[in-house]
Write a protein that holds these residues in place. Structure first.
Motif, PDB file in Angstrom:
ATOM      1  N   LEU A  88      18.682 -51.219 -22.486  1.00 53.14           N
ATOM      2  CA  LEU A  88      19.148 -50.045 -21.747  1.00 53.14           C
ATOM      3  C   LEU A  88      18.869 -48.729 -22.483  1.00 53.14           C
ATOM      4  N   GLY A  89      18.367 -48.819 -23.693  1.00 49.44           N
ATOM      5  CA  GLY A  89      18.031 -47.608 -24.442  1.00 49.44           C
ATOM      6  C   GLY A  89      19.236 -46.760 -24.778  1.00 49.44           C
ATOM      7  N   TRP A  90      20.343 -47.420 -25.123  1.00 54.85           N
ATOM      8  CA  TRP A  90      21.552 -46.668 -25.462  1.00 54.85           C
ATOM      9  C   TRP A  90      21.314 -45.793 -26.694  1.00 54.85           C
ATOM     10  N   ALA A  91      21.856 -44.592 -26.665  1.00 56.36           N
ATOM     11  CA  ALA A  91      21.781 -43.693 -27.815  1.00 56.36           C
ATOM     12  C   ALA A  91      22.528 -44.312 -28.989  1.00 56.36           C
ATOM     13  N   ASP A  92      22.041 -44.053 -30.200  1.00 56.64           N
ATOM     14  CA  ASP A  92      22.643 -44.658 -31.386  1.00 56.64           C
ATOM     15  C   ASP A  92      24.120 -44.320 -31.534  1.00 56.64           C
ATOM     16  N   ASP A  93      24.526 -43.126 -31.071  1.00 58.22           N
ATOM     17  CA  ASP A  93      25.917 -42.714 -31.267  1.00 58.22           C
ATOM     18  C   ASP A  93      26.836 -43.089 -30.103  1.00 58.22           C
ATOM     19  N   LEU A  94      26.324 -43.827 -29.127  1.00 55.06           N
ATOM     20  CA  LEU A  94      27.169 -44.269 -28.018  1.00 55.06           C
ATOM     21  C   LEU A  94      28.165 -45.305 -28.526  1.00 55.06           C
ATOM     22  N   ASN A  95      29.426 -45.165 -28.127  1.00 54.14           N
ATOM     23  CA  ASN A  95      30.460 -46.120 -28.522  1.00 54.14           C
ATOM     24  C   ASN A  95      30.542 -47.244 -27.491  1.00 54.14           C
ATOM     25  N   VAL A  96      30.458 -48.472 -27.983  1.00 53.38           N
ATOM     26  CA  VAL A  96      30.396 -49.656 -27.120  1.00 53.38           C
ATOM     27  C   VAL A  96      31.560 -50.581 -27.456  1.00 53.38           C
ATOM     28  N   VAL A  97      32.408 -50.848 -26.488  1.00 57.15           N
ATOM     29  CA  VAL A  97      33.498 -51.817 -26.679  1.00 57.15           C
ATOM     30  C   VAL A  97      33.014 -53.188 -26.230  1.00 57.15           C
ATOM     31  N   GLY A 110      44.640 -51.580 -24.915  1.00 53.51           N
ATOM     32  CA  GLY A 110      43.924 -52.042 -26.100  1.00 53.51           C
ATOM     33  C   GLY A 110      42.457 -51.672 -26.063  1.00 53.51           C
ATOM     34  N   ILE A 111      41.850 -51.761 -24.878  1.00 60.42           N
ATOM     35  CA  ILE A 111      40.454 -51.352 -24.727  1.00 60.42           C
ATOM     36  C   ILE A 111      40.314 -49.859 -25.050  1.00 60.42           C
ATOM     37  N   GLU A 112      41.213 -49.076 -24.505  1.00 59.74           N
ATOM     38  CA  GLU A 112      41.202 -47.635 -24.762  1.00 59.74           C
ATOM     39  C   GLU A 112      41.431 -47.349 -26.240  1.00 59.74           C
ATOM     40  N   ALA A 113      42.352 -48.095 -26.862  1.00 62.24           N
ATOM     41  CA  ALA A 113      42.721 -47.824 -28.253  1.00 62.24           C
ATOM     42  C   ALA A 113      41.569 -48.101 -29.214  1.00 62.24           C
ATOM     43  N   VAL A 181      55.806 -57.823 -46.360  1.00 61.51           N
ATOM     44  CA  VAL A 181      54.563 -57.242 -46.879  1.00 61.51           C
ATOM     45  C   VAL A 181      53.819 -56.478 -45.787  1.00 61.51           C
ATOM     46  N   GLY A 182      54.094 -56.806 -44.531  1.00 67.17           N
ATOM     47  CA  GLY A 182      53.365 -56.184 -43.437  1.00 67.17           C
ATOM     48  C   GLY A 182      52.100 -56.942 -43.109  1.00 67.17           C
ATOM     49  N   TYR A 183      52.210 -58.237 -42.860  1.00 63.82           N
ATOM     50  CA  TYR A 183      51.052 -59.067 -42.554  1.00 63.82           C
ATOM     51  C   TYR A 183      50.495 -58.721 -41.176  1.00 63.82           C
ATOM     52  N   LEU A 184      49.166 -58.753 -41.073  1.00 64.96           N
ATOM     53  CA  LEU A 184      48.489 -58.383 -39.836  1.00 64.96           C
ATOM     54  C   LEU A 184      47.615 -59.513 -39.317  1.00 64.96           C
ATOM     55  N   ARG A 185      47.720 -59.734 -38.018  1.00 64.01           N
ATOM     56  CA  ARG A 185      46.862 -60.687 -37.321  1.00 64.01           C
ATOM     57  C   ARG A 185      45.719 -59.925 -36.662  1.00 64.01           C
ATOM     58  N   HIS A 186      44.490 -60.383 -36.897  1.00 61.54           N
ATOM     59  CA  HIS A 186      43.338 -59.721 -36.296  1.00 61.54           C
ATOM     60  C   HIS A 186      43.211 -60.095 -34.832  1.00 61.54           C
ATOM     61  N   ILE A 187      42.926 -59.103 -34.000  1.00 57.44           N
ATOM     62  CA  ILE A 187      42.651 -59.310 -32.582  1.00 57.44           C
ATOM     63  C   ILE A 187      41.156 -59.109 -32.387  1.00 57.44           C
ATOM     64  N   GLY A 188      40.514 -60.056 -31.724  1.00 58.56           N
ATOM     65  CA  GLY A 188      39.050 -60.060 -31.671  1.00 58.56           C
ATOM     66  C   GLY A 188      38.421 -59.161 -30.632  1.00 58.56           C
ATOM     67  N   ILE A 189      38.851 -57.918 -30.564  1.00 56.99           N
ATOM     68  CA  ILE A 189      38.157 -56.937 -29.730  1.00 56.99           C
ATOM     69  C   ILE A 189      37.516 -55.929 -30.678  1.00 56.99           C
ATOM     70  N   GLY A 229      42.832 -50.688 -36.395  1.00 56.07           N
ATOM     71  CA  GLY A 229      44.012 -50.012 -35.856  1.00 56.07           C
ATOM     72  C   GLY A 229      45.039 -51.025 -35.380  1.00 56.07           C
ATOM     73  N   ILE A 230      46.244 -50.551 -35.132  1.00 55.58           N
ATOM     74  CA  ILE A 230      47.306 -51.405 -34.617  1.00 55.58           C
ATOM     75  C   ILE A 230      47.269 -51.374 -33.096  1.00 55.58           C
ATOM     76  N   ALA A 231      47.236 -52.540 -32.486  1.00 49.96           N
ATOM     77  CA  ALA A 231      47.174 -52.633 -31.030  1.00 49.96           C
ATOM     78  C   ALA A 231      48.426 -52.034 -30.407  1.00 49.96           C
ATOM     79  N   PRO A 232      48.272 -51.251 -29.341  1.00 57.04           N
ATOM     80  CA  PRO A 232      49.443 -50.623 -28.713  1.00 57.04           C
ATOM     81  C   PRO A 232      50.336 -51.600 -27.968  1.00 57.04           C
ATOM     82  N   GLU A 233      49.791 -52.761 -27.601  1.00 58.13           N
ATOM     83  CA  GLU A 233      50.595 -53.805 -26.981  1.00 58.13           C
ATOM     84  C   GLU A 233      49.939 -55.152 -27.241  1.00 58.13           C
ATOM     85  N   ALA A 234      50.681 -56.206 -26.970  1.00 59.55           N
ATOM     86  CA  ALA A 234      50.195 -57.550 -27.277  1.00 59.55           C
ATOM     87  C   ALA A 234      48.980 -57.908 -26.442  1.00 59.55           C
TER      88      ALA A 234
END
Length: 256
Positions: A88-97, A110-113, A181-189, A229-234
């Motif tokens: 698609l020839g996306w510009a290098d600085d385009l943000n892709v979720v 979460g997508i927005e965040a 300690v503040g343990y964090l679970r990674h969300i795969g987005i 970042g911290i997800a705004p909701e589960a």
């Protein structure tokens, strides 16, 4: 935040535990159609489905979004998105979720965040995490843990409990209680700068990536930062099995 990013959804049919997963019916529509609906609600300037199957492409087009046909031999969804970026020839600085095609309950917030996090970060990659609230999750190898530095960048991801609370975990009884300690679970987005996608797929696989079976470690081992970042909701669990499909169907039915 609207129009500043695109959402790309990699989707393929070859799922070992749930064949034809994107096409399975869920509350009267294909599973993939629900994922697309979540993506479109995020305010992205465009939603694209990356696939190697014409039936999946048809679902995308019927849902009103573009489908891009890709090679069938990609090792991961990230590799598939790199091909889309080039096509698609996306510009290098385009943000892709990168939204997985098996997450019909992914929260729009979460997508927005993750898109907003990448937009304000110097890192080429952003992702989300959430607090771990019980010790059973901490010691579960299927729950990926992440440790951040003072800037909010990932120090490491692991299937092991990190950081290791030496004194608290010295006994079996201590390992049954979650230390403060503040343990964090990674969300795969993930969100990527489009230009980084081609760089990422050109990187050699790395020892820790292979040992942990975690692709994101390739980014860190080659010296690139990942903003966390911290997800705004589960984020509810995605769909991998027949039981998951039934669970999500019940949730969607109750929401009507």
């Amino acid at each position: 935040m609207t129009g500043d990013f695109v959402v790309a959804i990699p989707a393929r049919l070859r799922a070992t535990r749930l064949p034809d997963k994107p096409l399975r019916m869920l509350a009267g529509r294909p599973l993939l159609a629900h994922v697309i609906e979540r993506a479109r609600a995020s305010g992205a300037r465009e939603v694209v489905v990356a696939t190697d199957d014409a039936r999946i492409a048809l679902v995308a087009e019927q849902a009103g979004v573009r489908a891009v046909m890709t090679r069938a031999d990609h090792a991961s969804g990230t590799d598939r998105l790199a091909e889309v970026a080039m096509t698609l020839g996306w510009a290098d600085d385009l943000n892709v979720v990168n939204l997985q095609g098996d997450e019909p309950l992914a929260p729009v917030s979460g997508i927005e965040a993750v898109a907003a996090l990448l937009a304000r970060s110097v890192a080429p990659v952003a992702t989300l995490a959430t607090a771990i609230e019980d010790a059973s999750q901490l010691f579960d190898p299927n729950v990926v843990k992440v440790v951040r530095d003072a800037r909010g960048h990932a120090l490491y991801f692991s299937r092991a409990p990190i950081p290791w609370a030496r004194d608290a975990f010295a006994t079996a009884a201590g390992r049954a209680v979650l230390p403060a300690v503040g343990y964090l679970r990674h969300i795969g987005i993930y969100a990527y700068r489009a230009g980084f996608l081609s760089r990422y797929v050109a990187l050699a696989r790395t020892p820790h990536e292979i040992a942990e079976s975690l692709e994101q470690l390739r980014v860190l081992e080659h010296g690139y930062p990942i903003a966390v970042g911290i997800a705004p909701e589960a984020f509810p669990a995605g769909v991998d099995t027949e039981a998951d499909l039934a669970r999500v169907a019940a949730i969607l039915g109750a929401a009507r």
